[in-house]
Write an enzyme that holds these catalytic residues in place. Structure first.
Site, PDB file in Angstrom:
ATOM      1  N   SER C  46       0.872  -1.164   0.000  1.00 33.62           N
ATOM      2  CA  SER C  46       0.000   0.000   0.000  1.00 33.62           C
ATOM      3  C   SER C  46       0.912   1.216   0.000  1.00 33.62           C
ATOM      4  CB  SER C  46      -0.908  -0.015   1.230  1.00 33.62           C
ATOM      5  OG  SER C  46      -1.878   1.005   1.122  1.00 33.62           O
ATOM      6  N   GLU C  47       0.753   2.091  -0.986  1.00 31.16           N
ATOM      7  CA  GLU C  47       1.783   3.092  -1.229  1.00 31.16           C
ATOM      8  C   GLU C  47       1.859   4.184  -0.164  1.00 31.16           C
ATOM      9  OE1 GLU C  47      -0.779   2.504  -3.265  1.00 31.16           O
ATOM     10  OE2 GLU C  47      -1.567   4.354  -4.172  1.00 31.16           O
TER      11      GLU C  47
END
Lengths: 231, 218, 218, 231
Positions: C46-47
């Site tokens: 998840s960035e």
């Protein structure tokens, strides 16, 4: 997913003559002792080694130099090594000296996918020869390229089976930077633990960067300058 | 009487201000840590990756994983923190270190410094010196005023390969305290009993001499 | 029968390989996590700063400090790790993420993608999409073949402002699986019962049709 | 050395109209709630805010927007905020949208003393307009400048009296990057501990970057998208 290999021989199995290696450590502190021994045993030659230092005559990268396995060193400081000096003067060994912060930042750049960075280190000195100088807000900087290494070999304190790493004290040094930067990254650790054992908030190197990991043996951790306070 | 190396360190220590983050190079600069004035809290940075460097360890506290940039075994202090080398030089480059003290072979009256390479001799490398001098906001050089042959180390132009250009702010030698100004070395203080004439005769670079040059007070 | 959104996700999930690090965008891509084949271990990135994203939490496990890039509350899995946003996009930029799946408004037959801005409408921003498409080694777009007006979303040139150029490798729609090749969209598979002619009629960009176009097997 | 201030009012005492602020957080996760409240109370105006998002109508940076204290937002995503949209359309508010990774890396660049970085994000898009495009090894990159912020305001989980910080979970996000990047950095923490209480190996932000620190109160930690699994 499991990145654990049996030991240093398996970890370095595909390192071939002529490879470019990053080797973590500062002096003899935090160096991948097990992998260096395996490289000596394997006898690969014509290596280019990116490492802040070149070890001492009989330890660290000095062991690779003894066996004439190194063609080129890219370092910031290479003293304390008589065999190194001999090979350098005889032309057997090439040396590229670069500022320590530039060395660290070129590793980091590779790990962050940045092709080049700007640093003021070396502006106006012979380090700047042949390099692009660029002015930002009235200050001059050199453009320095990200390193391109086939393998990074690092030493951590603890690691898990997914390759997550934690370093201890100043043995951290270049290790996490090189871990990010290698096309293939090999980590040897003092203690290998199952995935889930490390606090996810407190990991220094995310496992995505690490391809192979093993628990090293018989760490000697030689001290280069034992300095004692008589208090 | 020229200052001893310890006295050079002591004079430099009086430049420290409460709350400073300080990087001390190898040699005389290391000694500065022994003379930090009472009531002045400073935090020592070691560029291999530590803020909060303490004294050398007693024999039972030696940790091979804990060394300074000179590869000496050291200790930490309360509130110390470890980081990687990119962070370390990042904080140097970003000007977060308030004062850097380092040795030199030569300094020019424009603030250039040479301290890493002697042509014809085995070159060991610049280590972190080029990063430090290119980035630090405030750089004090600690050195002898002359080399072992008696030749001035304060020049109009450095003859040795440079480490950095126009970066040194102050020089403290065994003979004098000098600021680097646009007009050259400004003689601020002289060692007790050392004459302005002696300093002039041993300074090859441009020297600006004010009407009053007080003696160094330690 | 065109695929449902769930089936698009399921088809994309069959592209996952053991050991992949995967970034799933908002919308259909998020559903891919529900169809990871047995025996295939993948780690979800998840960035906003997490490797090892788990499912949504049960009510008693909600942690406001633990969200995904869509700002939804999530959980972690064993071996997860948190990091800052520069590290997160650094690993994306360095090509460490094996596969990125994201939605799109338009894709061109050269692999250009538009998915962030519609002129005349309030623009919320590109978030991390431009970084992802510019850097990821392998990008699969999950989307409907046509927009609500029935117009093709697979074009010769994107008409909307671009998110990235020549970056998409594969498109999975409700009608077909298509690879981006130098010759345009290569029709690899078609939804069960959907004819090549229908796909052709709904594809405005250049479409390459092999002799055999098997049906998608889920 | 002691960097502890009494609370948010003292921490922001010298933030003036027209200042450029970095504000940590991703959505409402990891935002400096106490300092935002103090900024609202102080009423400083014409702020430029560098922050990944702009809060929601009644929380986070949305509170500053409500009071019309913000002149310009530099963000990657600014949805979920009706007042924001109204001010934008009326021209009261300027918005610069930049890719999220570029935002993060421009913060990092400032913290690392690097004047500019290269990133491929935005090449060939309207983000590239007016920017230098440069090719490295056949791939194109945009040159993006380091941010220049008067103040960085961050939220950490734990901090000590020397300003060393540790973050929790994804509330880390932009906080450590902005902490490095501010000319003056203000940290509010959930728990303030004496120097020496934190393990020196496990600190995320070295205290050298932090100028003022205090223990915040009454964290609301509002959740923007509560998503539950019914297992």
């Amino acid at each position: 997913m499991n990145k654990v290999v049996t030991g240093p021989d398996e970890a370095i199995f595909d390192i071939k003559d002529g490879a470019t290696l990053m080797l973590g450590g500062f002096g003899l502190c935090g160096i991948p002792e097990n992998c260096i021994a395996a490289l000596v045993k394997k006898g690969v030659k014509e290596l280019t080694c990116i490492s802040n230092n070149a070890g001492v005559d009989d330890f660290g990268i000095g062991l690779l130099l003894q066996q004439k396995q190194v063609r080129k060193m890219i370092s910031s400081y290479v003293g304390e090594n008589a065999e190194f000096e001999r090979q350098l003067l005889s032309g057997e060994l090439l040396v590229e000296l670069i500022p320590q912060g530039t060395l660290a930042t070129r590793c980091m750049a590779a790990g962050y996918g940045m092709p080049a960075i700007y640093t003021p280190a070396g502006v106006g000195t012979e380090v700047a020869i042949g390099k692009e100088v660029r002015s930002f807000s009235g200050k001059e900087y050199l453009m320095e390229y990200a390193f391109d290494a086939d393998f990074a070999i690092v030493k951590a304190w603890k690691g898990d089976t997914l390759g997550n790493l934690i370093f201890h004290a100043t043995a951290r040094n270049f290790n996490p930077l090189m871990a990010m930067a290698g096309k293939i990254t090999i980590a040897e650790v003092e203690e290998l633990v199952p995935a889930g054992s490390l606090d996810p908030d407190l990991i220094h190197t995310p496992g995505i960067y690490v391809h192979r990991i093993f628990e090293g043996k018989n760490y000697e951790k030689r001290i280069e300058q034992l300095t004692i306070s008589h208090a | 009487m020229p200052l001893t190396k310890e006295q050079i360190a002591q004079r430099i220590a009086s430049e420290l201000k409460h709350g400073f983050y300080v990087n001390l190079g190898i040699g005389i600069p290391t000694l500065v840590a022994n003379y930090i004035p009472p009531g002045v809290d400073v935090i020592l940075q070691s560029e291999n990756g530590l803020l909060g460097m303490g004294p050398f360890p007693t024999a039972d506290k030696v940790d091979p994983d804990l060394i300074n940039a000179g590869k000496q075994t050291i200790t930490t202090v309360k509130g110390s923190v470890f980081f990687d080398s990119a962070v370390s030089f990042g904080m140097i480059r970003a000007g977060k270190v308030d004062l850097t003290v380092l040795g030199a072979m030569e300094v020019s009256d424009q603030g250039d410094i040479a301290n890493w390479k002697i042509p014809g001799k085995m070159v060991k490398g610049m280590g972190g010196a080029m990063d430090l001098v290119a980035s630090a906001r405030n750089i004090i050089v600690a050195m002898m005023h002359t080399n072992p042959k008696g030749e001035s180390k304060l020049l109009s132009q450095c003859e040795l390969p440079l480490t950095g250009v126009r970066c040194v702010k102050k020089v403290v030698t065994d003979l004098a305290v000098l600021d680097i100004t646009p007009d050259g070395f400004l003689l601020r203080e002289r060692a007790p009993g050392v004459t302005v004439e002696e300093i002039q005769s041993k300074t090859a670079g441009k020297l600006v001499i004010p009407a009053e040059v007080p003696e160094i007070v330690l």
